[in-house]
Design a protein around this motif. Structure first.
Motif, PDB file in Angstrom:
ATOM      1  N   LEU A  36      -4.971   7.860  16.813  1.00  0.00           N
ATOM      2  CA  LEU A  36      -6.088   8.196  15.943  1.00  0.00           C
ATOM      3  C   LEU A  36      -6.703   9.535  16.333  1.00  0.00           C
ATOM      4  CD1 LEU A  36      -8.072   7.304  13.697  1.00  0.00           C
ATOM      5  CD2 LEU A  36      -9.400   6.144  15.476  1.00  0.00           C
ATOM      6  N   MET A  37      -6.894   9.746  17.629  1.00  0.00           N
ATOM      7  CA  MET A  37      -7.466  11.003  18.096  1.00  0.00           C
ATOM      8  C   MET A  37      -6.523  12.181  17.840  1.00  0.00           C
ATOM      9  SD  MET A  37     -10.500  10.382  19.145  1.00  0.00           S
ATOM     10  CE  MET A  37     -10.507   9.230  17.769  1.00  0.00           C
ATOM     11  N   GLU A  38      -5.236  11.914  17.973  1.00  0.00           N
ATOM     12  CA  GLU A  38      -4.259  12.971  17.715  1.00  0.00           C
ATOM     13  C   GLU A  38      -4.364  13.432  16.258  1.00  0.00           C
ATOM     14  OE1 GLU A  38       0.311  13.800  19.093  1.00  0.00           O
ATOM     15  OE2 GLU A  38      -0.155  11.816  18.286  1.00  0.00           O
ATOM     16  N   ARG A  39      -4.507  12.484  15.342  1.00  0.00           N
ATOM     17  CA  ARG A  39      -4.652  12.844  13.928  1.00  0.00           C
ATOM     18  C   ARG A  39      -5.967  13.570  13.671  1.00  0.00           C
ATOM     19  NH1 ARG A  39      -2.571   7.563  13.347  1.00  0.00           N
ATOM     20  NH2 ARG A  39      -4.639   6.720  12.797  1.00  0.00           N
ATOM     21  N   ALA A  40      -6.974  13.276  14.497  1.00  0.00           N
ATOM     22  CA  ALA A  40      -8.276  13.922  14.327  1.00  0.00           C
ATOM     23  C   ALA A  40      -8.338  15.280  15.016  1.00  0.00           C
ATOM     24  CB  ALA A  40      -9.372  13.014  14.876  1.00  0.00           C
ATOM     25  N   GLY A  41      -7.253  15.660  15.702  1.00  0.00           N
ATOM     26  CA  GLY A  41      -7.210  16.967  16.333  1.00  0.00           C
ATOM     27  C   GLY A  41      -7.815  17.018  17.720  1.00  0.00           C
ATOM     28  N   VAL A  42      -8.103  15.877  18.332  1.00  0.00           N
ATOM     29  CA  VAL A  42      -8.633  15.852  19.694  1.00  0.00           C
ATOM     30  C   VAL A  42      -7.461  15.978  20.672  1.00  0.00           C
ATOM     31  CG1 VAL A  42      -9.929  14.505  21.384  1.00  0.00           C
ATOM     32  CG2 VAL A  42     -10.551  14.401  18.976  1.00  0.00           C
ATOM     33  N   PRO A  43      -7.535  16.893  21.643  1.00  0.00           N
ATOM     34  CA  PRO A  43      -6.393  17.097  22.548  1.00  0.00           C
ATOM     35  C   PRO A  43      -6.113  15.880  23.414  1.00  0.00           C
ATOM     36  CG  PRO A  43      -8.309  18.338  23.287  1.00  0.00           C
ATOM     37  CD  PRO A  43      -8.646  17.815  21.936  1.00  0.00           C
ATOM     38  N   LEU A  44      -4.822  15.575  23.635  1.00  0.00           N
ATOM     39  CA  LEU A  44      -4.389  14.425  24.425  1.00  0.00           C
ATOM     40  C   LEU A  44      -3.565  14.883  25.619  1.00  0.00           C
ATOM     41  CD1 LEU A  44      -3.112  12.039  21.592  1.00  0.00           C
ATOM     42  CD2 LEU A  44      -5.417  12.163  22.570  1.00  0.00           C
ATOM     43  N   VAL A  45      -3.534  14.034  26.642  1.00  0.00           N
ATOM     44  CA  VAL A  45      -2.629  14.247  27.772  1.00  0.00           C
ATOM     45  C   VAL A  45      -1.216  13.909  27.307  1.00  0.00           C
ATOM     46  CG1 VAL A  45      -2.049  13.523  30.122  1.00  0.00           C
ATOM     47  CG2 VAL A  45      -4.443  13.646  29.407  1.00  0.00           C
ATOM     48  N   PRO A  46      -0.206  14.714  27.664  1.00  0.00           N
ATOM     49  CA  PRO A  46       1.170  14.370  27.291  1.00  0.00           C
ATOM     50  C   PRO A  46       1.534  12.966  27.768  1.00  0.00           C
ATOM     51  CG  PRO A  46       1.088  16.579  28.216  1.00  0.00           C
ATOM     52  CD  PRO A  46      -0.270  15.975  28.431  1.00  0.00           C
ATOM     53  N   GLY A  47       2.143  12.172  26.863  1.00  0.00           N
ATOM     54  CA  GLY A  47       2.484  10.811  27.273  1.00  0.00           C
ATOM     55  C   GLY A  47       3.165  10.036  26.174  1.00  0.00           C
ATOM     56  N   TYR A  48       3.410   8.743  26.464  1.00  0.00           N
ATOM     57  CA  TYR A  48       4.039   7.830  25.518  1.00  0.00           C
ATOM     58  C   TYR A  48       3.065   6.714  25.202  1.00  0.00           C
ATOM     59  CZ  TYR A  48       6.964   4.109  23.659  1.00  0.00           C
ATOM     60  OH  TYR A  48       7.482   3.113  22.867  1.00  0.00           O
ATOM     61  N   HIS A  49       2.801   6.515  23.883  1.00  0.00           N
ATOM     62  CA  HIS A  49       1.814   5.516  23.457  1.00  0.00           C
ATOM     63  C   HIS A  49       2.411   4.546  22.445  1.00  0.00           C
ATOM     64  CE1 HIS A  49      -0.428   9.492  24.023  1.00  0.00           C
ATOM     65  NE2 HIS A  49      -0.592   8.806  25.139  1.00  0.00           N
ATOM     66  N   GLY A  50       3.743   4.406  22.456  1.00  0.00           N
ATOM     67  CA  GLY A  50       4.425   3.615  21.444  1.00  0.00           C
ATOM     68  C   GLY A  50       4.468   2.135  21.739  1.00  0.00           C
ATOM     69  N   THR A  51       5.076   1.397  20.790  1.00  0.00           N
ATOM     70  CA  THR A  51       5.122  -0.068  20.892  1.00  0.00           C
ATOM     71  C   THR A  51       6.390  -0.581  21.551  1.00  0.00           C
ATOM     72  OG1 THR A  51       6.077  -0.191  18.671  1.00  0.00           O
ATOM     73  CG2 THR A  51       3.665  -0.349  18.861  1.00  0.00           C
ATOM     74  N   ASP A  52       7.397   0.266  21.734  1.00  0.00           N
ATOM     75  CA  ASP A  52       8.634  -0.153  22.389  1.00  0.00           C
ATOM     76  C   ASP A  52       8.359  -0.295  23.880  1.00  0.00           C
ATOM     77  OD1 ASP A  52      11.126  -0.576  23.453  1.00  0.00           O
ATOM     78  OD2 ASP A  52      12.111   1.053  22.348  1.00  0.00           O
ATOM     79  N   GLN A  53       8.308  -1.551  24.350  1.00  0.00           N
ATOM     80  CA  GLN A  53       7.927  -1.834  25.726  1.00  0.00           C
ATOM     81  C   GLN A  53       9.102  -2.255  26.606  1.00  0.00           C
ATOM     82  OE1 GLN A  53       4.294  -1.863  26.995  1.00  0.00           O
ATOM     83  NE2 GLN A  53       4.535  -0.323  25.379  1.00  0.00           N
ATOM     84  N   ALA A  54      10.326  -2.026  26.154  1.00  0.00           N
ATOM     85  CA  ALA A  54      11.487  -2.360  26.975  1.00  0.00           C
ATOM     86  C   ALA A  54      11.438  -1.543  28.266  1.00  0.00           C
ATOM     87  CB  ALA A  54      12.774  -2.066  26.212  1.00  0.00           C
ATOM     88  N   PRO A  55      11.609  -2.175  29.430  1.00  0.00           N
ATOM     89  CA  PRO A  55      11.478  -1.450  30.698  1.00  0.00           C
ATOM     90  C   PRO A  55      12.366  -0.215  30.789  1.00  0.00           C
ATOM     91  CG  PRO A  55      11.498  -3.805  31.113  1.00  0.00           C
ATOM     92  CD  PRO A  55      11.796  -3.632  29.658  1.00  0.00           C
ATOM     93  N   ASP A  56      13.612  -0.296  30.289  1.00  0.00           N
ATOM     94  CA  ASP A  56      14.478   0.877  30.394  1.00  0.00           C
ATOM     95  C   ASP A  56      13.986   2.012  29.508  1.00  0.00           C
ATOM     96  OD1 ASP A  56      15.058  -0.568  28.109  1.00  0.00           O
ATOM     97  OD2 ASP A  56      17.199  -0.094  28.138  1.00  0.00           O
ATOM     98  N   ARG A  57      13.422   1.667  28.321  1.00  0.00           N
ATOM     99  CA  ARG A  57      12.886   2.696  27.445  1.00  0.00           C
ATOM    100  C   ARG A  57      11.630   3.335  28.062  1.00  0.00           C
ATOM    101  NH1 ARG A  57      15.311   5.450  24.711  1.00  0.00           N
ATOM    102  NH2 ARG A  57      13.646   5.805  23.189  1.00  0.00           N
TER     103      ARG A  57
END
Length: 672
Positions: A123-144
């Motif tokens: 939501l913040m990314e769409r609003a233009g607020v700067p984010l720390v580089p990272g992964y925020h997805g729903t794929d929670q497989a340990p290898d992924r």
């Protein structure tokens, strides 16, 4: 219209703090309590209280149905959730509304929007607020997840998507450590929030934790109440906070405040909230939004002169914000410390027990105290180990630091281990005075902050000797009270009176000979030297010890620890000295580390056992995982060998120092 009765769905310090504002506004307060909290401070302070279940939080303070039933039974019109527990639970907010109760917090939709760190960052990314580089997805497989960590680049930070307060958070510096850290983070997230989804971010090496206090009402008004610096942390949880943030430019302060208000508007926020940023250099990045009142809100109150709980009440009752953005002013500087029941020398592991002695500094125009426990209260494994908050205010930061240092020197607590020595050293550190702050402050200065206590001074030894003599029974054999041979008064037949005793302060032993002199005087022989002390007894276990024209006022207590060791405890110049009385006839004892005995470093609940009797283990292998106060600790093998005994099972409650397992050397192969 303002409600006349509220129920507080919380405990401890925050419940007491909410009750005080309610009382000032003429609002009746209803407390709730578990079986463990039947005699707690918040129960005594409230106008009425309702029992809601067993000690475990999931069966009491996290049971929304019981809390709503208690509110209806007590005639409350509104529920204040405090912070922690159900404060950011959207389903509970909806249940309150469905039951005809006002939830003193944001709408459920806003809680959900920010309840998932991953969704909030999107939501913040769409609003233009700067984010720390990272992964925020729903794929929670340990290898992924491991692959994403590698693409981000180590070091990385694993964080629970659903939570906060340092729970479910691990720093990983190398790929080989990722799997174990992921397991721990997910386990803590499940235990604390019922949701083990995590996100991964690049770990910044010298970041500052800056947060903006925002407030919004149902009339479309959103304001910023300035920022707080919360960089001093242990285990990713704040222990010192201050406002305003030092060394922040006005331009950066304005930009962060605008971004925080924009975040609140984006989710139609209502009530008190905190937008947290991580800053390094001139850049800042959105971390999360806490949709509740924060533990550190007092520093904002002291620099603005506002009562944020009163604002929460007024907004929940439908009123507009009391002030516009241009009307909000800040004055001076405020610093807050959190006093925790924990052992800094055991990686800040929680400490439990009964608070035998508690003396807090006197509140004043410069010192505020928010406490949730009293002398005689117990600290259990079931809840957060915070004991109290001390907040200092003055017109500038240096003056606030001086007031806080004096307040910490006056604070006395015994019965549980605390982080007080570390707090005192942080406040007195030159880098803290220079505002050279970041989230790695404690780790970087660990040799100084966690150094052993200074040895007992002559004044401390004299106070201990006086207390020891005072507590001696007059006769060793009460059946013969007239015999001089049974007197315990340093009497000698053909020589000057004296008494020998040995104290052990954990770093050294003091074998002393005490010569009682005239009333109020002692001469103490130690290490070939003699010291004469004049002693004046003051109220409340206080002594004034004068040695060489220098008078020290201190507190002298006596207690027996769980191992049945007698101690004289002295509080002098802000430091605690526990002097164990050495029994000359007791055995010396031996350390059990080399014997292969594995014990728990803190009380808690066993949540996983990774070995069985007969298993062969290597040094560092995981044996048992213990959870205490929502934090999980991995207990590993101190050496390689065979598990010959296992004394715990999943679900067991274990005390501090309890035996968990025994590891013996593996038998040598027979060669012929």
């Amino acid at each position: 219209m303002m409600f006349d009765t509220i129920l507080i769905a919380n405990r401890g310090e925050i419940a007491c703090r909410i009750i005080r504002t309610a009382r000032r506004m003429g609002i009746r307060s209803i407390a709730v309590f578990s079986e463990a909290d039947r005699s707690a401070a918040h129960v005594a302070l409230a106008d009425a209280a309702v029992a809601i279940g067993p000690a475990a939080a999931r069966d009491s303070y996290l049971d929304g149905a019981r809390i709503i039933a208690a509110a209806r039974e007590a005639g409350a019109q509104a529920i204040h959730p405090g912070y922690g527990f159900l404060s950011e639970n959207a389903a509970f907010a909806e249940a309150c509304t469905a039951a005809g109760l006002i939830f003193i917090g944001p709408p459920a939709a806003a809680i959900r929007a920010m309840g998932s760190k991953s969704a909030a960052k999107s939501l913040m990314e769409r609003a233009g607020v700067p984010l720390v580089p990272g992964y925020h997805g729903t794929d929670q497989a340990p290898d992924r997840l491991a692959a994403h960590a590698a693409s981000i680049g180590y070091p990385v930070l694993i964080k629970a998507s659903a939570g906060g307060g340092g729970k479910g958070m691990r720093i990983v510096t190398a790929p080989a450590d990722f799997a174990a850290a992921l397991d721990l983070a997910k386990g803590e997230a499940r235990a604390a929030f019922g949701d083990d989804q995590i996100l991964i971010e690049k770990y910044l090496t010298r970041p500052r934790h800056i947060e903006i206090q925002v407030f919004a009402d149902t009339h479309g008004n959103v304001v910023s109440l300035f920022e707080r610096d919360c960089s001093i942390q242990r285990r990713h949880q704040k222990i010192i906070e201050e406002a305003p943030a030092p060394l922040i430019s006005d331009d950066q302060r304005f930009t962060m405040g605008e971004a925080a208000c924009a975040a609140a508007r984006a989710i139609d926020y209502v009530g008190a909230g905190t937008v947290e940023f991580i800053a390094e250099g001139g850049d800042f990045h959105f971390m999360e939004m806490n949709t509740r009142l924060q533990v550190e809100h007092p520093v904002t109150e002291l620099i603005t002169g506002l009562d944020l709980v009163e604002w929460q009440f007024r907004v929940a009752a439908g009123e507009a914000l009391p002030l516009t953005q241009n009307e909000i002013e800040r004055t001076g500087h405020a610093i807050e410390i959190r006093l925790y029941a924990e052992d800094p020398l055991r990686d800040f592991a929680p400490s439990t027990g009964t608070i035998h002695h508690l003396r807090l500094p006197e509140p004043s125009a410069h010192i505020r105290i928010d406490a949730g426990v009293r002398q005689g209260d117990a600290v259990s494994i079931h809840y957060d180990p915070m004991i109290a908050k001390l907040i200092a205010w003055d017109h500038d930061r240096a003056s606030a630091i001086r007031h806080l240092a004096r307040a910490l020197a006056a604070l006395e607590i015994d019965g549980v281990r605390t982080n007080l020595p570390v707090l005192r050293r942080i406040i007195g550190h030159p880098d803290f005075a220079a505002a050279d702050l970041d989230t790695g402050f404690i780790a970087r200065h660990e040799p100084i902050l966690l150094a052993p206590a200074a040895p007992a001074s002559p004044a401390v030894i004299a106070a201990a000797a006086h207390r020891w003599l005072h507590d001696l029974p007059r006769h060793a054999a009460p059946s013969d009270p007239h015999s001089p041979w049974t007197l315990k008064s340093a009497w000698r037949l053909n020589g000057p009176a004296y008494q020998d005793v040995t104290f052990d302060d954990g770093t050294a032993q003091f074998a002393i000979r005490i010569h009682p002199a005239a009333a109020g005087q002692l001469t103490i022989d130690h290490a070939g030297a003699s010291t004469t002390a004049a002693i004046a007894v003051l109220p409340d276990d206080r002594l004034a010890i004068t040695i060489d024209h220098l008078t020290t006022t201190l507190t002298a207590l006596r207690h027996t620890d769980p191992a049945q060791h007698d101690h004289i405890v002295i509080f002098a110049d802000g430091a605690r000295h526990a002097l164990r009385i050495v029994d000359p006839f007791a055995g010396t004892g031996t350390a059990h580390a080399a014997s292969g005995l594995v014990t728990t470093p803190m009380p808690g609940r066993v949540i996983a056992v990774g070995v069985a009797p007969g298993d062969t283990v290597a040094a560092g292998d995981l044996l048992v995982t213990v959870e205490a106060m929502k934090v999980q600790f991995r207990i590993t093998a101190p050496r390689g060998g065979v598990v010959t005994a296992l004394s715990c099972a999943v679900g067991d409650l274990v005390e501090d120092g309890a035996e968990l397992a025994v590891i013996e050397p593996a038998p040598r192969p027979i060669t012929g």
